[in-house]
Write a protein that holds these residues in place. Structure first.
Motif, short mmCIF file in Angstrom:
data_model
loop_
_atom_site.label_atom_id
_atom_site.label_comp_id
_atom_site.label_asym_id
_atom_site.label_seq_id
_atom_site.Cartn_x
_atom_site.Cartn_y
_atom_site.Cartn_z
N ASP A 293 0.86 -1.19 0.00
CA ASP A 293 0.00 0.00 0.00
C ASP A 293 0.89 1.24 0.00
N PRO A 294 1.38 1.66 -1.19
CA PRO A 294 2.31 2.80 -1.24
C PRO A 294 1.72 4.10 -0.72
N ASP A 295 0.39 4.22 -0.71
CA ASP A 295 -0.25 5.47 -0.28
C ASP A 295 -0.59 5.48 1.21
N ILE A 296 -0.26 4.46 1.92
CA ILE A 296 -0.64 4.40 3.33
C ILE A 296 0.10 5.47 4.14
N MET A 297 -0.64 6.11 5.03
CA MET A 297 -0.08 7.08 5.98
C MET A 297 -0.85 6.92 7.28
N ALA A 298 -0.13 6.68 8.37
CA ALA A 298 -0.78 6.47 9.66
C ALA A 298 0.17 6.85 10.78
N THR A 299 -0.40 7.45 11.81
CA THR A 299 0.37 7.71 13.03
C THR A 299 0.12 6.57 14.01
N VAL A 300 1.12 6.28 14.83
CA VAL A 300 1.05 5.12 15.72
C VAL A 300 1.62 5.50 17.08
N LEU A 301 0.95 5.03 18.15
CA LEU A 301 1.46 5.14 19.50
C LEU A 301 1.43 3.75 20.13
N LEU A 302 2.57 3.28 20.62
CA LEU A 302 2.69 1.96 21.22
C LEU A 302 3.01 2.12 22.71
N ALA A 303 2.34 1.30 23.53
CA ALA A 303 2.56 1.34 24.98
C ALA A 303 2.73 -0.08 25.49
N ARG A 304 3.69 -0.26 26.39
CA ARG A 304 3.90 -1.53 27.09
C ARG A 304 3.81 -1.24 28.59
N ILE A 305 2.93 -1.99 29.28
CA ILE A 305 2.74 -1.78 30.72
C ILE A 305 2.88 -3.11 31.43
N HIS A 306 3.68 -3.13 32.49
CA HIS A 306 3.82 -4.33 33.32
C HIS A 306 2.80 -4.23 34.45
N PRO A 307 1.82 -5.14 34.51
CA PRO A 307 0.75 -4.99 35.50
C PRO A 307 1.24 -5.00 36.94
N GLU A 308 2.27 -5.78 37.25
CA GLU A 308 2.71 -5.92 38.65
C GLU A 308 3.57 -4.75 39.11
N THR A 309 4.46 -4.31 38.25
CA THR A 309 5.39 -3.25 38.66
C THR A 309 4.94 -1.86 38.21
N GLY A 310 4.03 -1.81 37.20
CA GLY A 310 3.62 -0.51 36.67
C GLY A 310 4.61 0.09 35.71
N ALA A 311 5.66 -0.67 35.32
CA ALA A 311 6.65 -0.16 34.37
C ALA A 311 5.97 0.17 33.04
N LEU A 312 6.24 1.36 32.54
CA LEU A 312 5.61 1.86 31.31
C LEU A 312 6.67 2.20 30.29
N ARG A 313 6.48 1.73 29.05
CA ARG A 313 7.38 2.06 27.95
C ARG A 313 6.53 2.52 26.76
N LEU A 314 6.94 3.60 26.12
CA LEU A 314 6.18 4.22 25.03
C LEU A 314 7.07 4.39 23.81
N ALA A 315 6.53 4.08 22.63
CA ALA A 315 7.16 4.38 21.34
C ALA A 315 6.15 5.13 20.49
N ASN A 316 6.63 6.09 19.68
CA ASN A 316 5.71 6.98 18.98
C ASN A 316 6.12 7.15 17.53
N GLY A 317 5.10 7.19 16.67
CA GLY A 317 5.32 7.50 15.26
C GLY A 317 4.37 8.59 14.82
N SER A 318 4.75 9.87 15.06
CA SER A 318 3.98 11.07 14.66
C SER A 318 2.62 11.17 15.34
N HIS A 319 2.41 10.48 16.44
CA HIS A 319 1.10 10.46 17.09
C HIS A 319 1.07 11.45 18.26
N PRO A 320 -0.11 11.97 18.63
CA PRO A 320 -0.21 12.83 19.82
C PRO A 320 0.32 12.11 21.05
#
Length: 437
Positions: A293-320
């Motif tokens: 899909d050469p015309d595809i354009m999308a912003t992405v926000l990824l989150a990883r959360i560890h339920p026991e420790t609450g550790a949070l990791r975020l990766a972003n691709g042009s997203h709010p």
């Protein structure tokens, strides 16, 4: 007005015309009266007898003024039926025929000497007959043409009324059909929207149940008649026990953007389950989808959360950026730079690491939530205040309540996605150790 006697048809016609002019009768009524009087008097005059004509004003029961014109011609076998005259009249066995014509406002009483005085001497009557014979044929021809014209007027009038009735019925039918079509179109729109919403809901995963975390989501399309859009999310529990959350905003609206968003979420899910590092997933997703899909354009926000420790990791691709509201009421955005799928040099520049403590609230969303008034900075400031105001509510209510407050004024309608995650007490953290009460 006393009756006047006439021995010739021309003098009778002149008298009728004088009555019509004096009382200012409408031309069509005057013409019909002239033809009717002439036809009824012809038989008597041809037989050599005189006729008498009388015109008086009378007041009807309803107060309306009528002009009563009475012809005394005596019974004659050749006389036509009064009902068949151009202006139907009322007859008596003695041969009297009367016509009653309503006088409208402005029609006054006839002036004096409406009816010409009869010629007293026989010689005067003879001269009058001789003078009338010269144009009698022409008058008869004109009367014949006038009768034809009046008949045509009657036919056209009847046809006009018939056409008006048919037009009214047609308009009524067209209006009813238009209303039915509008109702059917509205039903089809609602059914179409319901089907699309059901399909889209089937594609959106329900909240997962994870100890120590509460999750909820709210989605609203920009157009309720076309509820599909490019705002999507995905959440899943990875083999290592962490929760992975994906928020996608594909360019455009409708089915095409939905397909792009689904492709992104499916690719991210596959890469996450395969164990790829969080910081590489945005770029690898672009590499997978761009060839198809050469015309595809999308912003992405990824989150990883560890339920026991609450550790949070975020990766972003042009997203709010994600917003965190702490248990003590403080709030702030978690900024991570990066470029989205279909953008130049796609990928997250880094991974932000933080910790969600018990009672902390994490808000992930698309730009439709903050840019409804076209000013993202102002929207982000309002979002902080709105999220703080609703942070104490049950998690299932927070995304919808925040979206409702943010959209009190909408200048730029867009698909809206709001997702809330709250860190709660972990049941396993409260378990007693072996041997302890």
């Amino acid at each position: 007005m006393s009756p006047h006697t006439f021995h010739t048809l021309p003098s009778l016609r002149r008298a009728v015309r004088g009555i019509c002019q004096a009382h200012r009768l409408p031309s069509h009524n005057g013409a019909r009266l002239l033809l009717s009087v002439a036809r009824m008097a012809t038989a008597a005059l041809d037989a050599g007898g005189p006729v008498r004509l009388e015109a008086v004003e009378r007041t009807a029961a309803g107060g309306q003024t009528l002009l009563a014109v009475t012809l005394h011609a005596g019974p004659a076998a050749a006389a036509p039926s009064p009902a068949d005259l151009p202006l139907p009249g009322q007859t008596t066995p003695e041969g009297t025929v009367a016509w009653h014509l309503p006088l409208t406002e402005g029609e006054g009483p006839p002036p004096s000497a409406v009816l010409p005085a009869p010629r007293g001497a026989a010689s005067a009557r003879i001269r009058e007959v001789a003078a009338a014979e010269a144009y009698e044929a022409e008058i008869a021809a004109l009367e014949s043409d006038l009768a034809v014209a009046l008949s045509r007027v009657d036919t056209l009038s009847t046809e006009l009324h018939r056409l008006k009735d048919e037009l009214a019925e047609t308009n009524s039918g067209v209006l009813a059909l238009y209303v039915q079509l509008e109702e059917r179109d509205e039903q089809l729109r609602r059914a179409h929207g319901q089907i699309l919403r059901e399909l889209e809901d089937a594609l959106r995963p329900p909240p997962i149940t994870v100890g120590g975390m509460e999750l909820a989501v709210h989605y609203a399309p920009a157009d309720t008649d076309a509820p599909t859009g490019g705002d999507f999310y995905d959440w899943l529990l990875l083999p290592d026990g962490t929760v992975h959350i994906t928020v996608v905003d594909a360019l455009g609206h409708g089915v095409r953007s939905t397909r792009s968003a689904l492709n992104v979420t499916h690719a991210v899910r596959t890469l996450a389950l395969e164990g790829h590092p969080l910081e590489s997933i945005v770029a690898r997703t672009h590499d997978i989808l761009a060839p198809f899909d050469p015309d595809i354009m999308a912003t992405v926000l990824l989150a990883r959360i560890h339920p026991e420790t609450g550790a949070l990791r975020l990766a972003n691709g042009s997203h709010p950026p994600a917003l965190v509201v702490r248990a003590d009421g403080s709030a702030g955005y978690l900024e991570v730079r990066g470029r989205g799928i279909g953008f130049p040099l796609p990928g997250s520049e880094s991974v932000l690491e933080d910790t969600l403590h018990e009672g902390d609230l994490l808000m992930l969303y698309t730009d439709g939530l903050t840019e409804s008034r076209r000013d993202p900075i102002e929207g982000e400031a309002r979002l902080v205040k709105t999220a703080q105001a609703h942070a104490g509510r049950p998690v299932r209510e927070i995304p919808g309540a925040v979206a409702e407050d943010m959209h009190t004024v909408i200048l730029h309608p867009d698909d809206t996605l709001a997702l809330a995650v709250r860190r709660t007490q972990n049941p396993q953290a409260r378990r007693p150790l072996a041997g302890q009460p």
